[in-house]
Design an enzyme around this catalytic site. Sequence first.
Site, PDB file in Angstrom:
ATOM      1  CG  HIS A 192      85.425  61.113  53.020  1.00 51.58           C
ATOM      2  ND1 HIS A 192      83.915  61.019  52.707  1.00 51.58           N
ATOM      3  CD2 HIS A 192      85.869  59.934  53.126  1.00 51.58           C
ATOM      4  CE1 HIS A 192      83.870  59.474  52.642  1.00 51.58           C
ATOM      5  NE2 HIS A 192      84.759  59.076  53.043  1.00 51.58           N
ATOM      6  CE  LYS A 219      81.953  49.226  48.901  1.00 47.61           C
ATOM      7  NZ  LYS A 219      82.370  50.160  49.745  1.00 47.61           N
ATOM      8  NE  ARG A 230      86.007  55.565  59.474  1.00 46.57           N
ATOM      9  CZ  ARG A 230      85.521  55.084  58.505  1.00 46.57           C
ATOM     10  NH1 ARG A 230      84.323  55.665  58.378  1.00 46.57           N
ATOM     11  NH2 ARG A 230      85.984  53.906  57.534  1.00 46.57           N
ATOM     12  CB  SER A 270      79.819  57.205  52.987  1.00 53.21           C
ATOM     13  OG  SER A 270      80.883  58.031  52.873  1.00 53.21           O
TER      14      SER A 270
HETATM   15  P1  ADP Z   1      86.444  52.953  51.060  1.00 51.37           P
HETATM   16  O1  ADP Z   1      85.188  52.069  50.438  1.00 51.37           O
HETATM   17  O2  ADP Z   1      87.775  52.691  50.285  1.00 51.37           O
HETATM   18  O3  ADP Z   1      86.629  52.679  52.673  1.00 51.37           O
HETATM   19  P2  ADP Z   1      85.370  55.415  51.859  1.00 51.37           P
HETATM   20  O4  ADP Z   1      85.020  56.678  51.065  1.00 51.37           O
HETATM   21  O5  ADP Z   1      84.387  55.076  52.921  1.00 51.37           O
HETATM   22  O6  ADP Z   1      85.898  54.289  51.034  1.00 51.37           O
HETATM   23  O7  ADP Z   1      86.606  55.845  52.872  1.00 51.37           O
HETATM   24  C1  ADP Z   1      87.727  56.254  52.174  1.00 51.37           C
HETATM   25  C2  ADP Z   1      88.908  56.425  53.200  1.00 51.37           C
HETATM   26  O8  ADP Z   1      88.452  57.709  53.909  1.00 51.37           O
HETATM   27  C3  ADP Z   1      89.245  55.271  54.106  1.00 51.37           C
HETATM   28  O9  ADP Z   1      90.499  55.210  54.342  1.00 51.37           O
HETATM   29  C4  ADP Z   1      88.334  55.567  55.236  1.00 51.37           C
HETATM   30  O10 ADP Z   1      88.840  55.011  56.396  1.00 51.37           O
HETATM   31  C5  ADP Z   1      88.636  57.034  55.148  1.00 51.37           C
HETATM   32  N1  ADP Z   1      87.490  57.521  56.206  1.00 51.37           N
HETATM   33  C6  ADP Z   1      86.017  57.464  55.812  1.00 51.37           C
HETATM   34  N2  ADP Z   1      85.236  58.180  56.720  1.00 51.37           N
HETATM   35  C7  ADP Z   1      86.095  58.891  57.601  1.00 51.37           C
HETATM   36  C8  ADP Z   1      86.182  59.726  58.723  1.00 51.37           C
HETATM   37  N3  ADP Z   1      84.912  60.013  59.236  1.00 51.37           N
HETATM   38  N4  ADP Z   1      87.204  60.085  59.166  1.00 51.37           N
HETATM   39  C9  ADP Z   1      88.417  59.772  58.771  1.00 51.37           C
HETATM   40  N5  ADP Z   1      88.595  58.921  57.824  1.00 51.37           N
HETATM   41  C10 ADP Z   1      87.561  58.691  57.091  1.00 51.37           C
END
Ligand code: ADP
Length: 179
Positions: A19, A43, A92, A130
Site C-alpha cells: 500500500h 467484513k 498486483r 493484508s
Molecule cells: P480492498 O478491500 O479494497 O481490496 P485493500 O486494502 O486490500 O482493500 O487494497 C486496496 C487497494 O490496494 C487495492 O487496489 C489493492 O489492489 C491495492 N493493493 C493491496 N496490496 C497491494 C500491494 N501489495 N501492491 C499494490 N497494490 C496493493
Amino acid sequence: MKPVLAIYPGSFDPLTNGHLDLIERGSKIFDQLIVAILRHPEKAPLFTLDERREMLESMTGRFKNVSVETFDGLLVAYARSKGAGAVLRGIRAISDYEYELQMALMNRKLDRRLETVFMMPAEKYSYLSSRLVKEIFRHGGSVRGLVPKKVEERLHSKVGRAYRAKPAKATAKRGKRNQ
Ligand code: ADP
C-alpha cells in the site's frame, strides 16, 4: 490543466508496504491524494477504523500532498463530494485484474468523469496482501519487511493476544484425543 485530486480507497486492514509503495507512486503523479478507508459492514476487520487511520496517518505524514479519511457508501458519491477526478487502485497480478476491471467499469458507468488509474507496486510487493500478512502473523510467521515496523508492533499487541489464547484450546482437544 487543473490540479488532479485522486482517491485511493481500500480496507488497509492492516496497511502493508505494498500500500505504501502505491501511495508514494500516487503522490508523485497526482496533485493531491486522499487515502480513503472503507468502512465495510460485511467484513469483520482485525483493526478498528480508528486504528487503521492512525497507522496510515503516521506512515504517510512524510507525503505532504497525502491525507487520510474514512468513507462508506458508494465510492463515486464520495469521490464527487471531494471533487476528485481519479481513483487509484493497485494491480498486483492477473488475479486482481478481473475484479478491478469490473469495479472500474461499474464506477465509470455510475460517473463517467471519474477515471480509475491502476499502478503496479515494486515486484517485491506483488505477492503481498493484508490478508496474507494476517494469516502469516496468526501462525507465528515473520512479516518483517512486509509491513511498516509500527504495524508489526500493532499486530503483536493485537494478534499476539489472540494467538496466545489459542494453544490452550488446542491442548485441551489434544488432551481429550489422547485419553
Ligand atoms: P480492498 O478491500 O479494497 O481490496 P485493500 O486494502 O486490500 O482493500 O487494497 C486496496 C487497494 O490496494 C487495492 O487496489 C489493492 O489492489 C491495492 N493493493 C493491496 N496490496 C497491494 C500491494 N501489495 N501492491 C499494490 N497494490 C496493493
